[in-house]
Design a protein around this motif. Structure first.
Motif, PDB file in Angstrom:
ATOM      1  N   TYR A  37       1.241  -1.189   0.110  1.00 40.14           N
ATOM      2  CA  TYR A  37       0.390  -0.424   0.421  1.00 40.14           C
ATOM      3  C   TYR A  37       0.794   1.502   0.205  1.00 40.14           C
ATOM      4  O   TYR A  37       2.042   0.663   0.455  1.00 40.14           O
ATOM      5  CB  TYR A  37      -0.904   0.250   1.309  1.00 40.14           C
ATOM      6  N   GLN A  39       0.807   5.783   0.369  1.00 34.54           N
ATOM      7  CA  GLN A  39       0.353   6.732   0.935  1.00 34.54           C
ATOM      8  C   GLN A  39       1.381   8.451   0.723  1.00 34.54           C
ATOM      9  O   GLN A  39       1.936   8.165   1.164  1.00 34.54           O
ATOM     10  CB  GLN A  39       0.151   6.677   2.864  1.00 34.54           C
ATOM     11  N   ARG A  45      -4.829   6.073   2.014  1.00 35.79           N
ATOM     12  CA  ARG A  45      -3.795   5.201   1.604  1.00 35.79           C
ATOM     13  C   ARG A  45      -4.245   4.464   0.941  1.00 35.79           C
ATOM     14  O   ARG A  45      -5.301   4.262   0.561  1.00 35.79           O
ATOM     15  CB  ARG A  45      -2.936   3.686   3.219  1.00 35.79           C
TER      16      ARG A  45
END
Length: 119
Positions: A37, A39, A45
């Motif tokens: 992931y 962000q 995110r």
């Protein structure tokens, strides 16, 4: 205690490549799905890529054809090969893994690694 540790982030010019690694350590039975992931500042995110225990992968549309996720089950390690990087790929990248251990099944997160792509 289960830990996920990312490495491989850094500063790269647009068009360049980086390879991220995520190693799981500690006491556990198995690692199920894993994922990356990211962000970016001021943003939520978001999923970049996921890989099942059997190797099935899926990617965010924004990285398809440029990023490749893989895993080495013998080493309890996941990778993200990033190519043709763009400034909009700049973010903190987090490793995620769904792990079976004595306490049950838990979604673990790494501490994050910064990727910065300069234009």
């Amino acid at each position: 205690q289960v830990q996920l540790v990312e490495s491989g982030g850094g500063l790269v010019q647009a068009g360049g490549s980086l390879r991220l690694s995520c190693a799981a350590s500690g006491s556990f039975f198995s690692i199920n799905a894993m994922g990356w992931y990211r962000q970016a500042p001021g943003k939520q995110r978001e999923l970049v890529a996921r890989i099942s225990s059997g190797g099935t992968t899926n990617y965010a549309d924004s990285v398809k054809g440029r990023f490749t996720i893989s895993r080495d089950n013998a080493k309890n390690t996941m990778y993200l090969q990033m190519s043709s990087l763009k400034p909009e790929d700049t973010a903190v990248y987090y490793c995620n893994a769904y792990i079976s251990h004595t306490g049950g099944n838990t979604n673990f997160w790494g501490q994050g690694t910064q990727v910065t792509v300069s234009s």
